[in-house]
Design a protein around this motif. Structure first.
Motif, PDB file in Angstrom:
ATOM      1  N   ARG A   6       1.284  -1.105  -0.234  1.00 49.58           N
ATOM      2  CA  ARG A   6      -0.081  -0.174   0.108  1.00 49.58           C
ATOM      3  C   ARG A   6       1.196   1.448  -0.155  1.00 49.58           C
ATOM      4  N   GLU A   7       1.960   1.255   0.026  1.00 50.91           N
ATOM      5  CA  GLU A   7       3.490   2.443   0.470  1.00 50.91           C
ATOM      6  C   GLU A   7       3.692   3.076  -1.086  1.00 50.91           C
ATOM      7  N   ASP A   8       3.761   4.280  -1.380  1.00 53.28           N
ATOM      8  CA  ASP A   8       3.717   4.476  -2.526  1.00 53.28           C
ATOM      9  C   ASP A   8       5.460   4.779  -2.695  1.00 53.28           C
ATOM     10  N   ILE A   9       6.219   3.880  -3.705  1.00 58.60           N
ATOM     11  CA  ILE A   9       7.024   3.338  -3.662  1.00 58.60           C
ATOM     12  C   ILE A   9       7.513   3.846  -5.243  1.00 58.60           C
ATOM     13  N   THR A  10       9.026   4.462  -6.006  1.00 58.36           N
ATOM     14  CA  THR A  10       9.676   5.116  -6.925  1.00 58.36           C
ATOM     15  C   THR A  10      10.323   4.348  -6.891  1.00 58.36           C
ATOM     16  N   ALA A  11      11.611   5.132  -8.368  1.00 53.22           N
ATOM     17  CA  ALA A  11      12.756   4.464  -8.124  1.00 53.22           C
ATOM     18  C   ALA A  11      13.417   4.802  -7.179  1.00 53.22           C
ATOM     19  N   ASP A  12      12.855   6.261  -6.438  1.00 55.29           N
ATOM     20  CA  ASP A  12      13.727   7.363  -5.118  1.00 55.29           C
ATOM     21  C   ASP A  12      14.046   7.039  -4.272  1.00 55.29           C
ATOM     22  N   THR A  13      12.715   5.804  -4.117  1.00 59.52           N
ATOM     23  CA  THR A  13      12.332   5.479  -2.570  1.00 59.52           C
ATOM     24  C   THR A  13      13.674   4.286  -1.980  1.00 59.52           C
ATOM     25  N   ALA A  14      14.264   5.315  -1.235  1.00 62.74           N
ATOM     26  CA  ALA A  14      15.263   4.438  -0.298  1.00 62.74           C
ATOM     27  C   ALA A  14      14.367   3.570   0.888  1.00 62.74           C
ATOM     28  N   VAL A  15      14.402   2.226   0.623  1.00 63.04           N
ATOM     29  CA  VAL A  15      13.775   0.245   1.467  1.00 63.04           C
ATOM     30  C   VAL A  15      14.831   0.004   2.300  1.00 63.04           C
ATOM     31  N   LEU A  16      14.513  -0.243   3.704  1.00 60.14           N
ATOM     32  CA  LEU A  16      15.118  -0.994   4.489  1.00 60.14           C
ATOM     33  C   LEU A  16      14.636  -2.179   4.557  1.00 60.14           C
ATOM     34  N   ASP A  17      14.458  -2.781   4.548  1.00 56.68           N
ATOM     35  CA  ASP A  17      14.344  -4.156   5.410  1.00 56.68           C
ATOM     36  C   ASP A  17      15.365  -5.437   6.696  1.00 56.68           C
ATOM     37  N   VAL A  18      14.996  -4.897   7.711  1.00 55.95           N
ATOM     38  CA  VAL A  18      15.738  -5.455   9.112  1.00 55.95           C
ATOM     39  C   VAL A  18      14.756  -6.443   9.376  1.00 55.95           C
ATOM     40  N   GLY A  19      16.387  -7.711   9.589  1.00 58.72           N
ATOM     41  CA  GLY A  19      15.916  -8.891   9.522  1.00 58.72           C
ATOM     42  C   GLY A  19      16.053  -9.696   8.672  1.00 58.72           C
ATOM     43  N   THR A  20      16.245  -9.749   7.359  1.00 58.60           N
ATOM     44  CA  THR A  20      15.631  -9.853   5.972  1.00 58.60           C
ATOM     45  C   THR A  20      14.643 -10.858   6.335  1.00 58.60           C
ATOM     46  N   GLY A  21      15.801 -12.255   6.585  1.00 59.64           N
ATOM     47  CA  GLY A  21      15.296 -13.321   7.063  1.00 59.64           C
ATOM     48  C   GLY A  21      15.314 -14.183   5.183  1.00 59.64           C
ATOM     49  N   SER A  22      14.691 -14.157   5.086  1.00 61.76           N
ATOM     50  CA  SER A  22      14.329 -15.162   2.852  1.00 61.76           C
ATOM     51  C   SER A  22      14.342 -13.809   2.630  1.00 61.76           C
ATOM     52  N   GLY A  23      14.425 -12.352   2.771  1.00 54.67           N
ATOM     53  CA  GLY A  23      13.997 -11.601   1.643  1.00 54.67           C
ATOM     54  C   GLY A  23      13.319 -11.348   1.120  1.00 54.67           C
ATOM     55  N   VAL A  24      12.017 -12.097   1.059  1.00 57.88           N
ATOM     56  CA  VAL A  24      10.739 -11.498   0.520  1.00 57.88           C
ATOM     57  C   VAL A  24      10.570 -10.144   0.341  1.00 57.88           C
ATOM     58  N   LEU A  25      10.156  -9.482   1.434  1.00 57.37           N
ATOM     59  CA  LEU A  25      10.233  -8.094   2.071  1.00 57.37           C
ATOM     60  C   LEU A  25      11.262  -8.050   1.020  1.00 57.37           C
ATOM     61  N   ALA A  26      12.633  -7.575   0.261  1.00 61.65           N
ATOM     62  CA  ALA A  26      13.287  -6.949  -0.229  1.00 61.65           C
ATOM     63  C   ALA A  26      12.946  -7.047  -1.458  1.00 61.65           C
ATOM     64  N   LEU A  27      12.983  -8.027  -1.514  1.00 61.94           N
ATOM     65  CA  LEU A  27      11.817  -8.632  -3.042  1.00 61.94           C
ATOM     66  C   LEU A  27      10.709  -8.714  -3.576  1.00 61.94           C
ATOM     67  N   VAL A  28       9.857  -8.042  -2.139  1.00 61.17           N
ATOM     68  CA  VAL A  28       8.316  -7.379  -3.242  1.00 61.17           C
ATOM     69  C   VAL A  28       8.981  -5.831  -3.253  1.00 61.17           C
ATOM     70  N   ALA A  29       9.837  -4.562  -2.228  1.00 62.21           N
ATOM     71  CA  ALA A  29      10.255  -3.597  -2.172  1.00 62.21           C
ATOM     72  C   ALA A  29      10.742  -3.284  -3.887  1.00 62.21           C
ATOM     73  N   ALA A  30      11.710  -3.637  -4.561  1.00 67.29           N
ATOM     74  CA  ALA A  30      12.246  -4.204  -5.049  1.00 67.29           C
ATOM     75  C   ALA A  30      11.627  -4.450  -6.776  1.00 67.29           C
ATOM     76  N   GLY A  31      10.866  -5.063  -6.775  1.00 68.71           N
ATOM     77  CA  GLY A  31       9.510  -5.800  -7.045  1.00 68.71           C
ATOM     78  C   GLY A  31       8.480  -4.344  -7.600  1.00 68.71           C
ATOM     79  N   ARG A  32       8.378  -3.493  -6.946  1.00 71.93           N
ATOM     80  CA  ARG A  32       7.317  -2.599  -7.090  1.00 71.93           C
ATOM     81  C   ARG A  32       8.336  -1.290  -7.721  1.00 71.93           C
ATOM     82  N   GLY A  33       9.540  -1.754  -7.775  1.00 73.21           N
ATOM     83  CA  GLY A  33      10.543  -0.489  -8.549  1.00 73.21           C
ATOM     84  C   GLY A  33      11.588  -0.093  -7.782  1.00 73.21           C
ATOM     85  N   ALA A  34      11.636  -0.352  -7.271  1.00 74.17           N
ATOM     86  CA  ALA A  34      12.463   0.930  -6.193  1.00 74.17           C
ATOM     87  C   ALA A  34      13.689   0.247  -5.936  1.00 74.17           C
ATOM     88  N   ALA A  35      14.665   1.548  -7.015  1.00 73.14           N
ATOM     89  CA  ALA A  35      16.251   1.335  -6.830  1.00 73.14           C
ATOM     90  C   ALA A  35      17.211   0.967  -6.338  1.00 73.14           C
TER      91      ALA A  35
END
Length: 217
Positions: A25-54
């Motif tokens: 639901r968050e507004d994510i663009t190529a300019d959005t800097a995202v941090l996944d803390v305690g990433t584990g399997s990496g799913v959340l980081a991949l979701v953010a990158a898949g939404r277009g965050a570079a």
């Protein structure tokens, strides 16, 4: 290519998917800097990158989790930088527009451990050993308008989390709730939780919550 979560790495579960829904639901663009803390399997980081965050950074203390996330990102061709370290320590000098965290939060006897099978979920007698550190250390890393999304069990006090984040200068509230049956970890811990008044006798379900906290512009 299918990539399974290797043994020793926290596999995606209900808390992961609840947090992923909030992330979507968050507004994510190529300019959005995202941090996944305690990433584990990496799913959340991949979701953010898949939404277009570079600019996606994933951090985990486990070398296995770091390796699994790095490999999964490469297989999917997604721009995720993966770092090994303790929570926010490796990125303490950086700023982020969006921080997501699915920390250990299960109340257990004894202190939080640093290695072994239980490191992904054991969080001290009140379940807040890691949650409180994130409430303290994440707000200073948020840029103006930045958002923290944090998931944990209702067993470790969502109201305390909201209070701490508000005290850190953020606008914070519980935005998502989901009740699920106890998984293997809580079924194993149920006698101890019941003996310490953290669950009712015979209780078999827990509530998961997502807290959304935003820094003022």
């Amino acid at each position: 290519m299918v990539f399974k979560t290797p043994p020793g790495v926290y596999a995606p579960q209900d808390d992961t998917w609840l947090l992923a829904e909030a992330l979507q639901r968050e507004d994510i663009t190529a300019d959005t800097a995202v941090l996944d803390v305690g990433t584990g399997s990496g799913v959340l980081a991949l979701v953010a990158a898949g939404r277009g965050a570079a600019q996606v950074t994933a951090v985990d203390v486990s070398p296995l989790a770091v390796g699994a996330t790095w490999l999964r990102a490469r297989l999917k061709g997604l721009p995720v930088r993966v770092l090994q370290g303790d929570l926010l320590t490796p990125v303490a000098d950086r700023g982020f527009d969006l921080i997501v965290a699915n920390p250990p939060y299960v109340p257990v006897a004894g202190r939080r451990i640093r290695r072994g099978r239980g490191v992904a979920w054991r969080a001290g007698a009140d379940g807040r050993a890691v949650v409180d550190r994130i409430c303290r250390d994440a707000p200073p890393l948020l840029r103006p308008g930045g958002v923290l999304l944090l998931v944990h069990s209702g067993l470790c006090g969502p109201e305390r989390t909201v209070e701490r984040l508000v005290g850190a200068g953020l606008r914070a509230a519980v935005t998502d709730r989901r009740t699920i049956p106890f998984g293997p970890v809580l079924r194993e811990q149920a006698p101890w939780l019941e003996a310490h008044g953290l669950i009712a006798p015979g209780e078999t379900k827990e509530e998961l919550v997502v807290i959304r906290a935003e820094r003022h512009m």
